[in-house]
Design a protein around this motif. Sequence first.
Motif, short mmCIF file in Angstrom:
data_model
loop_
_atom_site.label_atom_id
_atom_site.label_comp_id
_atom_site.label_asym_id
_atom_site.label_seq_id
_atom_site.Cartn_x
_atom_site.Cartn_y
_atom_site.Cartn_z
N ILE A 362 0.83 -1.20 0.00
CA ILE A 362 0.00 0.00 0.00
C ILE A 362 0.86 1.25 0.00
N LEU A 363 1.89 1.23 0.83
CA LEU A 363 2.81 2.37 0.92
C LEU A 363 3.45 2.64 -0.44
N GLN A 364 3.85 1.60 -1.15
CA GLN A 364 4.51 1.76 -2.44
C GLN A 364 3.54 2.31 -3.49
N ARG A 365 2.29 1.79 -3.46
CA ARG A 365 1.31 2.29 -4.44
C ARG A 365 1.03 3.77 -4.23
N ILE A 366 0.90 4.16 -2.96
CA ILE A 366 0.61 5.58 -2.69
C ILE A 366 1.82 6.44 -3.06
N GLU A 367 3.01 5.97 -2.77
CA GLU A 367 4.20 6.75 -3.14
C GLU A 367 4.30 6.91 -4.65
N ASN A 368 4.00 5.85 -5.39
CA ASN A 368 4.04 5.94 -6.86
C ASN A 368 3.04 6.97 -7.37
N ARG A 369 1.84 6.97 -6.79
CA ARG A 369 0.84 7.96 -7.19
C ARG A 369 1.28 9.37 -6.82
N TRP A 370 1.87 9.50 -5.66
CA TRP A 370 2.36 10.82 -5.18
C TRP A 370 3.41 11.38 -6.13
N VAL A 371 4.31 10.51 -6.60
CA VAL A 371 5.33 10.95 -7.56
C VAL A 371 4.69 11.31 -8.89
N GLU A 372 3.76 10.47 -9.36
CA GLU A 372 3.11 10.74 -10.65
C GLU A 372 2.35 12.07 -10.63
N GLU A 373 1.80 12.42 -9.46
CA GLU A 373 1.06 13.68 -9.35
C GLU A 373 1.97 14.86 -8.97
N GLN A 374 3.28 14.62 -9.05
CA GLN A 374 4.27 15.69 -8.82
C GLN A 374 4.27 16.20 -7.38
N PHE A 375 4.25 15.24 -6.43
CA PHE A 375 4.50 15.54 -5.01
C PHE A 375 3.48 16.51 -4.40
N PRO A 376 2.18 16.16 -4.45
CA PRO A 376 1.17 17.04 -3.84
C PRO A 376 1.33 17.08 -2.32
N PRO A 377 0.71 18.06 -1.63
CA PRO A 377 0.85 18.20 -0.18
C PRO A 377 0.15 17.07 0.58
N ARG A 378 0.34 17.09 1.89
CA ARG A 378 -0.14 16.01 2.75
C ARG A 378 -1.63 15.72 2.64
N PRO A 379 -2.51 16.72 2.55
CA PRO A 379 -3.94 16.39 2.44
C PRO A 379 -4.26 15.46 1.28
N ARG A 380 -3.56 15.65 0.15
CA ARG A 380 -3.80 14.77 -1.00
C ARG A 380 -3.30 13.36 -0.71
N VAL A 381 -2.21 13.25 0.03
CA VAL A 381 -1.70 11.93 0.40
C VAL A 381 -2.73 11.20 1.27
N ASP A 382 -3.35 11.94 2.19
CA ASP A 382 -4.39 11.33 3.02
C ASP A 382 -5.55 10.83 2.17
N GLU A 383 -5.90 11.60 1.14
CA GLU A 383 -6.97 11.17 0.24
C GLU A 383 -6.58 9.88 -0.48
N MET A 384 -5.33 9.82 -0.90
CA MET A 384 -4.86 8.60 -1.58
C MET A 384 -4.94 7.40 -0.65
N LEU A 385 -4.57 7.61 0.60
CA LEU A 385 -4.63 6.53 1.58
C LEU A 385 -6.09 6.06 1.75
N ASP A 386 -7.01 7.01 1.87
CA ASP A 386 -8.42 6.65 1.97
C ASP A 386 -8.87 5.83 0.77
N GLU A 387 -8.46 6.24 -0.39
CA GLU A 387 -8.85 5.54 -1.62
C GLU A 387 -8.29 4.12 -1.67
N GLU A 388 -7.03 3.98 -1.27
CA GLU A 388 -6.41 2.66 -1.28
C GLU A 388 -7.10 1.73 -0.27
#
Length: 392
Positions: A362-388
Motif C-alpha cells: 500500500i505504501l509503495q502504491r501511494i508513493e508511486n501515485r504521489w510521484v506521478e502527481e508531482q508531489f502534492p501536499p499532505r492532504p492529497r496523500v491522506d486522500e490517496m490513503l483513503d482511496e487505497e
Amino acid sequence: MTARLPDTRWTQRDSLAKLVGALGAEDIRWVGGCVRDTLLGYQANDIDAATRHLPATVIDRCKDAGIRIVPTGIDHGTVTAIFEDGNVEITTLRRDVATDGRRATIAFSTDWSDDAARRDFTINALYAHPKTLEISDYFGGLDDLAARRVRFIGDAQTRIREDHLRILRYFRFATRFGDSWDAEATGACSALAPTLKGLSRERVGWELQNLLALPDPSATIAKMRELGVLQEVLPESGRREVEQLARLIPAETAAGIAPDPMRRMAALLPAIVPVAETVSARLRLSRGQRDRLMCVARRCPKDGEQPRGLAYEVGQSCAIDRLLIIGSDPSAIIGWEAPSFPLKGGEIVARGVGKGPEVARILQRIENRWVEEQFPPRPRVDEMLDEELAAR
C-alpha cells in the motif's frame, strides 16, 4: 630577443624565493606546465621545478632552510616542498637509459638539455630562470606555443614507443593547446594505437577522464575514432555514441551545467548496464563512478516525461546526466530538492491493516501515485490513503 616569463603572482611568492635561496638560482628552473600556462595567460595551478642537485642534496639543503620536504617520488628523483601557499615538486635533471613503453630507467644528469630531451612535447620543455625569468627553449616550444601547435620532441613514433600513454596525452594536449592536428603526431598515434593495450588500465582511465573534463573534447574523440585510437581504449564506443557526445556538450552549455568527465563517459557508452559495468571494471573506476555509469546506462526516452519524478527515483546527479544525454531539458530539477514522502507505514497499521507485506504494498502504491502527481501536499496523500483502503 630573449624570451622571458612575465611577472605573475606565483613567480613573486616568498616561499619560492626561499626555495631558490636554498638550492641556488643557477641550479633550479621553473619548468613545464607553470611556464607554458603563464606564457599563454592561463593560471598556473601547479609549480614544478627542475634542479641539478641530487635528491639527497635537495632534501638536506631544504631542511637547513627550514623547508619541509616529502619524498613523493624519490626513486625517480622527485621530492615535494611543502608550503602554505602551494607545494612545489622538485625533480633532479634526468636522462632516459632504457624504456619499454610503460616505464623508463633513468639516470641523473646536470645538463638542462638532457632533461628537456626526455619530455614529450616541445611546449612542455620550456625552462624559466627563477631570478631573471629568462626562458630556455631547446626544441622550438615557444614558436609552437605561439602557433597553437602541439608537436612531439624528435621523432613522434620514437617518443610514443618510449611511453605508450603519450598517445592519449597528445590528444589531451592538442585539445587544450592546439588549433590543428600535427600530421606526424596523428600518424604515429594511429600506427601505434595497439600499443595502448599494454598500459595499466588505471592510467588509461585517468587520461580519458582528463580529456573528457576539457571544455569541448568532442572533435578530438571523433578524431581518435577516425584514427583507430578510441577503439583500443573504449571499443564499446561506436559512431552513434561519438555523435551522442557531440550533442551532449552544447546541451550542457545551454543548461549552464559544468563539464563532467563521468557524464561524458556515459554518453560514449551505449545504454546497456552490463557494458557500463564492464568498462568500469576494466578502467578500474571507483565504486561511485561505476554506480553512476550504471545508473545513466538505464536511461530511456521516457526519462524526459517527468524530470522531477526521475530525480526523486535515481537522484539529481544521475537524472541530470540522463536528461542531457537523451536531449531533454533538465532545468526543472536544477536546484530542486526532492521532498520526503510524508506517509509512514505505522499510519497504515493504525488504520487497521495488519503488519506485514500488505502495508509495504500500500505504501509503495501511494508513493508511486504521489510521484506521478508531482508531489502534492499532505492532504492529497491522506486522500490517496483513503482511496487505497476503500479499494481493499
